[in-house]
Structures are given as structure tokens and as C-alpha cells.
Design an enzyme around this catalytic site. Sequence first.
Site, PDB file in Angstrom:
ATOM      1  N   ASN A 161      -5.703  12.404  -0.069  1.00 45.42           N
ATOM      2  CA  ASN A 161      -4.855  11.586   0.813  1.00 45.42           C
ATOM      3  C   ASN A 161      -5.771  10.849   1.787  1.00 45.42           C
ATOM      4  OD1 ASN A 161      -2.200  10.730   1.654  1.00 45.42           O
ATOM      5  ND2 ASN A 161      -2.493  11.929   3.516  1.00 45.42           N
ATOM      6  N   ARG A 194       0.843  -1.200   0.000  1.00 40.19           N
ATOM      7  CA  ARG A 194       0.000   0.000   0.000  1.00 40.19           C
ATOM      8  C   ARG A 194       0.876   1.247   0.000  1.00 40.19           C
ATOM      9  NH1 ARG A 194       1.741   1.883   3.911  1.00 40.19           N
ATOM     10  NH2 ARG A 194       0.476   3.749   3.627  1.00 40.19           N
ATOM     11  N   GLY A 195       0.186   2.408  -0.142  1.00 40.03           N
ATOM     12  CA  GLY A 195       0.924   3.659  -0.290  1.00 40.03           C
ATOM     13  C   GLY A 195       1.073   3.922  -1.775  1.00 40.03           C
ATOM     14  N   ASP A 234      -2.057  10.867  -2.373  1.00 38.34           N
ATOM     15  CA  ASP A 234      -2.335   9.808  -3.354  1.00 38.34           C
ATOM     16  C   ASP A 234      -2.521  10.370  -4.742  1.00 38.34           C
ATOM     17  OD1 ASP A 234      -3.211   8.566  -0.626  1.00 38.34           O
ATOM     18  OD2 ASP A 234      -2.871   6.923  -2.045  1.00 38.34           O
ATOM     19  N   GLN A 290      -3.064   2.508   9.726  1.00 33.73           N
ATOM     20  CA  GLN A 290      -1.728   2.615   9.129  1.00 33.73           C
ATOM     21  C   GLN A 290      -0.807   3.485   9.979  1.00 33.73           C
ATOM     22  OE1 GLN A 290      -4.614   2.934   7.503  1.00 33.73           O
ATOM     23  NE2 GLN A 290      -4.488   2.324   5.367  1.00 33.73           N
TER      24      GLN A 290
HETATM   25  O1  MRU Z   1      -4.855   3.209   1.824  1.00 35.13           O
HETATM   26  P1  MRU Z   1      -3.363   3.433   1.871  1.00 35.13           P
HETATM   27  O2  MRU Z   1      -2.730   2.894   3.098  1.00 35.13           O
HETATM   28  O3  MRU Z   1      -2.694   2.975   0.601  1.00 35.13           O
HETATM   29  O4  MRU Z   1      -3.237   5.015   1.921  1.00 35.13           O
HETATM   30  C1  MRU Z   1      -1.949   5.591   1.889  1.00 35.13           C
HETATM   31  C2  MRU Z   1      -1.944   7.063   2.025  1.00 35.13           C
HETATM   32  O5  MRU Z   1      -2.967   7.706   2.091  1.00 35.13           O
HETATM   33  C3  MRU Z   1      -0.600   7.735   1.976  1.00 35.13           C
HETATM   34  O6  MRU Z   1      -0.604   8.905   2.722  1.00 35.13           O
HETATM   35  C4  MRU Z   1      -0.285   8.091   0.514  1.00 35.13           C
HETATM   36  O7  MRU Z   1      -0.443   6.976  -0.317  1.00 35.13           O
HETATM   37  C5  MRU Z   1       1.082   8.624   0.368  1.00 35.13           C
HETATM   38  S1  MRU Z   1       2.264   7.344   0.519  1.00 35.13           S
HETATM   39  C6  MRU Z   1       3.799   7.953   0.244  1.00 35.13           C
END
Ligand code: MRU
Length: 351
Positions: free
Chosen positions: A249, A49-50, A239, A198
Site C-alpha cells: 500500500n 488513481r487508487g 494495492d 493524497q
Molecule cells: O499512488 P496512489 O494514489 O494510486 O496510491 C493509492 C493507495 O495506495 C491506496 O491506498 C490503494 O490504492 C487502495 S485504494 C482503494
Amino acid sequence: MHNVEAVRWSPEGLGVRIIDQRLLPADYCERDLWDVDTVCEAIRSLAVRGAPAIGICGAMGLVASASAFRSEPIDLFRRQVRELGLRIRGARPTAVNLPWAIDRMLDRLDATSGNAQAIIDALHDEASAMLAEDRAMCRSIAEQGVSLIADGARVLTHCNAGALATTGMGTALAPIYLAVERGKKVEVLVGETRPLLQGSRLTAWELTRADIPVMVLTDSMVASLMRAGGIDLCLVGADRIAANGDVANKIGTYGIAVHARHHGLPFYVAAPASTLDARSASGDVIEIEQRSRDEVVRPFGAVVAPTEVGVWNPAFDVTPADLVTAIITDRGVFRGPFDFSGAERLPDWRG
Ligand code: MRU
């Protein structure tokens, strides 16, 4: 310094090795992804993820998935690679890094002639280049942002925008890692990040491993801690950043930005150029992923609400550009009014 490799090639060949982030912090477990189903499932279930990490994992996963079809006739092989790419591209909708990475792979497919092996080799090169660039972009974000973090700063972040979310040292956490490397004292505060935690599971885990002081807050504590003077600045990832600077985000980011404005605190966003989306004019057109009700009603297997209750579970929100103090990218620090409509023409960090 961080000591985490969220996504890499598996040592045996063309598989993708990830850390299964669903199991952290209780268990550290690496998994190899070899086909399109496991790649899509790993992305959807947040095993990986991320935004940057899912883009790179998707690109590498396309190479792994395509390899199984290498003995097909060449026209069929090319069609299959495209279809696999489109399946991976659609695994999650909000982070632009995933379509960005897959489109780049499919462009490389179109530009490559020869047999299936030649195409796999070219796609492998492209994915490896993206992996190396992502690492370099993280380092560059660190260098661009480090001066914004004063010695002794107490920095609020949200979700996980660290090494676990990229293939390098992270985005929002990158300037923090560099500030600490340069001898500054920094304390990180992070909200749990409901419903999938997270913040408490991942950010707290990776910063603890790196010996950086971190305190976990429940998400609802942010405003009162700001009022009590316990936070100096906010620094989050993204994101997708629209052409006008609106930032999608993790859900909860918008609330933090509103609270920061009320308390006169800077609100910074850190993201690589691959997160800038010139094609989304504003945040209004960004698709926000809706996730399962079970994540709220039955998180991690514990029933915490009546199972028949109504649930709204968007994974992300949009912070309007006017609440953003600055956007730290690998190509420089931008302050509003933002205009990323020519994002692909920003100066290239490769020089
Ligand atoms: O649902 P996730 O855990 O993938 O969400 C991640 C985020 O919102 C992060 O802040 C974003 O992807 C930036 S990661 C460098």
C-alpha cells in the site's frame, strides 16, 4: 454519504469520464479519456488513481481506445486491441487491479467472435459489469467492516482509499461511511501522505464534502498521537495483497503498522477480492513503483530541496502480514495466519 463518481462512462459515448485528481482540492475538473495515450497518461500521472479505480478506468479505457480501430480488418483489429490492452496493463506496476482488469478484458476478447462492432459491444459489457461489481464490492466491504468501528471511534487512515480511489464508496473509507450512515460518530485522522498528498488533498476533501469530521496530520505525527491516546484503530487500503497476507500500500503504511503494534492498536486493511493476488507468494515479489525525483524535490512546482540532491521515491511499501490484525474484503473478514493462495475460490459476493 459520499457524492463522488471517480470513473464513469462519458455521457456522449465510449469515452471514460474521470475527475482529474491532480487538481483537487483547489479545482474540481472532469476530463474525458478517448485513446490509449490519454488513458495511460491519466493513470501514470495520478489524474485517476487508487487500485480499484485504475483497474476499472483501464478496462473502460481499452473500450474507448479500441473504438478508433473498428474499421480495420478483423485480424488486425483483434491484434490491436490486445496491444492496447498490454500498454494500459503496464501503465503502473504495483496495484494488481490493473492487470486483473485488463486480463479479464482480453479473456473476453478471446471468447468473442464476430466483427469489430460485436467485439466492442462485448468489451463494453465486460467493462460495465466490472464497474457495477466494483461498486457492489465497496458496499460489501462496508457491511463486512462496519462492526469494527465503534461509536465515537477515532480512525487513522492513510493516503486515499475512499470514493476517489474506486467507483463506489471506497475500501478503507467504506465502513466509515456506513458507520456514519447508521448514526455512529466517527472522526477520521489522515496523514498528509507525502510526497503527493493524497491524504490531505483527497481524503480530507471527500470526507469534508460528506460532512464527516477529518483531521489532517503531518506524516511524522502518527507515533506521538498514538502515544497520546488520540487514535483507536488504523484502517487503510491496499494495492496488492500477497497470498500470505503481506500488504502493498502507499508508502508510509508499513510505518503506521509498526507504530500500531507498539501501541497495541488494531491495524486493519480493507480491499476487494480484485486486490488479492494468489500469484504473489509474499510481498517480496511485489514490484514497487519508483516515481520521479521531481515529486520530492519540486512537489507541486515549489522547490523544497536542492535540485541536484539524491532522492529515493518508492510509491508503495509492504506491510508484513504479522502486523495486520484483519483484512476486510467483500467476501468476509480474514484474520491471520492468512492464506489467499486460493483467492479466486473465495465465496462469491454475488451469491
Ligand atoms: O499512488 P496512489 O494514489 O494510486 O496510491 C493509492 C493507495 O495506495 C491506496 O491506498 C490503494 O490504492 C487502495 S485504494 C482503494
